[in-house]
Scaffold this motif. Structure first.
Motif, PDB file in Angstrom:
ATOM      1  N   MET A 260       0.759  -1.214   0.028  1.00 40.82           N
ATOM      2  CA  MET A 260       0.049  -0.090  -0.161  1.00 40.82           C
ATOM      3  C   MET A 260       0.864   1.129  -0.138  1.00 40.82           C
ATOM      4  N   GLU A 261       2.214   0.953  -0.380  1.00 39.57           N
ATOM      5  CA  GLU A 261       2.940   2.294  -0.481  1.00 39.57           C
ATOM      6  C   GLU A 261       2.795   3.130  -1.545  1.00 39.57           C
ATOM      7  N   LEU A 262       2.622   4.424  -1.461  1.00 42.79           N
ATOM      8  CA  LEU A 262       2.449   5.265  -2.621  1.00 42.79           C
ATOM      9  C   LEU A 262       3.418   6.404  -2.439  1.00 42.79           C
ATOM     10  N   ALA A 263       4.490   6.489  -3.453  1.00 40.77           N
ATOM     11  CA  ALA A 263       5.468   7.286  -3.784  1.00 40.77           C
ATOM     12  C   ALA A 263       5.129   8.866  -3.243  1.00 40.77           C
ATOM     13  N   GLY A 264       5.816   9.500  -2.154  1.00 36.46           N
ATOM     14  CA  GLY A 264       5.441  10.743  -2.110  1.00 36.46           C
ATOM     15  C   GLY A 264       4.372  10.922  -0.919  1.00 36.46           C
ATOM     16  N   LYS A 265       3.737   9.895  -0.423  1.00 37.64           N
ATOM     17  CA  LYS A 265       2.697   9.805   0.598  1.00 37.64           C
ATOM     18  C   LYS A 265       3.057   8.906   1.622  1.00 37.64           C
ATOM     19  N   GLY A 266       3.594   7.811   1.333  1.00 37.65           N
ATOM     20  CA  GLY A 266       3.818   6.957   2.425  1.00 37.65           C
ATOM     21  C   GLY A 266       2.873   5.752   2.054  1.00 37.65           C
ATOM     22  N   ASN A 280      -9.928  -6.532 -11.776  1.00 39.68           N
ATOM     23  CA  ASN A 280      -9.519  -5.440 -11.042  1.00 39.68           C
ATOM     24  C   ASN A 280      -9.764  -5.201  -9.755  1.00 39.68           C
ATOM     25  N   ILE A 281      -8.904  -4.990  -8.620  1.00 38.82           N
ATOM     26  CA  ILE A 281      -9.158  -4.996  -7.271  1.00 38.82           C
ATOM     27  C   ILE A 281      -9.354  -3.290  -6.540  1.00 38.82           C
ATOM     28  N   TRP A 282     -10.479  -3.286  -5.973  1.00 32.08           N
ATOM     29  CA  TRP A 282     -10.729  -1.973  -5.612  1.00 32.08           C
ATOM     30  C   TRP A 282     -10.626  -1.962  -4.118  1.00 32.08           C
ATOM     31  N   THR A 283     -10.163  -1.313  -3.488  1.00 32.12           N
ATOM     32  CA  THR A 283     -10.093  -1.350  -1.950  1.00 32.12           C
ATOM     33  C   THR A 283      -9.922   0.035  -1.366  1.00 32.12           C
ATOM     34  N   GLY A 284     -10.654   0.053  -0.022  1.00 33.04           N
ATOM     35  CA  GLY A 284     -10.938   1.104   0.648  1.00 33.04           C
ATOM     36  C   GLY A 284      -9.511   1.387   1.351  1.00 33.04           C
ATOM     37  N   ALA A 285      -8.922   2.750   1.520  1.00 32.36           N
ATOM     38  CA  ALA A 285      -7.599   2.785   1.791  1.00 32.36           C
ATOM     39  C   ALA A 285      -7.577   4.006   2.852  1.00 32.36           C
ATOM     40  N   GLY A 286      -6.612   4.103   3.747  1.00 27.56           N
ATOM     41  CA  GLY A 286      -6.507   5.570   4.617  1.00 27.56           C
ATOM     42  C   GLY A 286      -5.678   5.542   5.569  1.00 27.56           C
ATOM     43  N   TRP A 287      -5.650   6.450   6.284  1.00 26.11           N
ATOM     44  CA  TRP A 287      -4.728   6.708   7.718  1.00 26.11           C
ATOM     45  C   TRP A 287      -3.336   7.360   7.075  1.00 26.11           C
ATOM     46  N   VAL A 288      -3.489   8.054   6.011  1.00 25.22           N
ATOM     47  CA  VAL A 288      -2.429   8.665   5.686  1.00 25.22           C
ATOM     48  C   VAL A 288      -2.675  10.166   5.337  1.00 25.22           C
ATOM     49  N   GLY A 289      -3.696  10.641   4.778  1.00 27.18           N
ATOM     50  CA  GLY A 289      -4.085  11.771   4.636  1.00 27.18           C
ATOM     51  C   GLY A 289      -4.713  12.311   3.165  1.00 27.18           C
TER      52      GLY A 289
END
Length: 348
Positions: A260-266, A280-289
């Motif tokens: 779940m790493e995203l460059a520039g965000k964490g 395709n896989i769609w997922t709820g994500a969060g706790w970064v901002g």
């Protein structure tokens, strides 16, 4: 599979450019967003065909405490949503957008789905069990103990065409009183299968730290599971794991599907998860901002191809609506939806 450098750069630039968009837009609908909606972010041209240019993300309801467990009932044309801390299930009607309390109390329910007979299945935090609501209004307890000990707090749930019911048990509902009742974990966090014909329960894996959302591939040959163990185990990876499904009843060859790493965000956490008809896989994500929280979309090979940015942490999602081409998103205190040019692969 990790993103290549070009995709990482694209993701980082796109998220940075839209950093303030989700918080500044008017979610009341009084001031419509200009098309195409900039918060539906195309990271790879493969996602372009799923983005509809003349539709927008809508906030359908707000005022909950922690919205979870969306499940679509096709016959009734309604969406069930758990508001866990308020101990209720809410219902949104497709006919007129009306929202009302559906079940009170709900056993601090989290994940919901519907089986092949149209009966609702729910994971209850408070009672630490999986239940089925029968057509006559009675409640059947499908699972409440493993080897004589209570489950931690069943979390999310899916059904297989053979009638098997698969659920995760990470234990969030007993870690405090807010989403259930504080208690000690008596068993390892794990994933289970209930045989719909015999009622027999089998553990299918205990490899993950805290298995959370789960979904099958369109052909039911793979099972994807989100691991949110990093919330309590510092060494836990922030990943989605994938397994091969053997004979519809067992798992093997577990391996990392995505980080779940995203460059520039964490790296945030993947929570609820669904597959579309293209795999395709769609997922709820969060706790970064901002610029991260929302929905992340990955192709079958594990490349992040798109994002739907929301002003709140997205806990869970499901496809629904008459054509099953509307993505419903439970995020923080609110329910959101957006039309997409694909359909959910499964019944709820």
């Amino acid at each position: 599979m990790q993103l290549d450098r070009r995709s990482f750069v694209t993701a980082a630039l796109g998220a940075a450019a839209l950093r303030a968009q989700t918080s500044e837009r008017d979610w009341s609908g009084k001031n419509p967003i200009r098309y195409p909606d900039p918060d539906v972010v195309v990271l790879d041209k493969k996602f372009g065909k799923y983005k509809i240019g003349n539709t927008a993300i809508q906030r359908l309801h707000t005022g909950m405490l922690w919205a979870e467990g969306p499940a679509w009932n096709g016959a009734g044309r309604y969406l069930v949503v758990s508001d866990i801390p308020n101990n209720v299930q809410m219902r949104w009607l497709e006919e007129d957008g009306h929202v009302s309390v559906f079940r009170n109390p709900s056993g601090y329910s989290n994940g919901n789905t519907f089986d092949w007979q149209g009966r609702q299945l729910s994971c209850e935090h408070l009672n630490r069990r999986v239940v089925r609501y029968e057509h006559n209004g009675t409640v059947s307890v499908l699972a409440d103990k493993w080897n004589g000990k209570p489950y931690n707090a069943p979390n999310d749930i899916v059904v297989h065409p053979d009638g098997g019911i698969w659920f995760t048990d990470p234990g969030y509902g007993i870690l405090g009183a807010y989403e259930g009742q504080k208690a000690d974990l008596q068993i390892k966090e794990a994933v289970y299968r209930i045989d719909d014909k015999t009622g027999k329960i089998a553990m299918v894996t205990e490899e993950l730290y805290k298995p959370n959302g789960l979904c099958f591939s369109p052909d039911y040959k793979r099972l994807y599971i989100c691991d949110t163990g990093a919330s309590h185990y510092p060494e836990a990876p922030k990943i989605i794991q994938v397994y091969d499904v053997v004979d519809g009843t067992r798992l093997q060859k577990g391996r990392r599907y995505v980080s779940m790493e995203l460059a520039g965000k964490g790296a945030g956490l993947a929570d609820g998860i669904r597959a579309d008809t293209d795999g395709n896989i769609w997922t709820g994500a969060g706790w970064v901002g901002e610029g991260y929280d929302g929905v992340h979309i990955f192709d079958p090979e594990g490349q992040r191809i798109g994002m739907i940015l929301l002003p709140e942490i997205c806990a869970n999602i499901c496809f629904g609506g008459t054509k099953r081409n509307r993505l419903f998103m439970t995020a923080g205190q609110s329910l959101y939806a957006v039309y997409v040019e694909t359909r959910g692969a499964h019944i709820a």
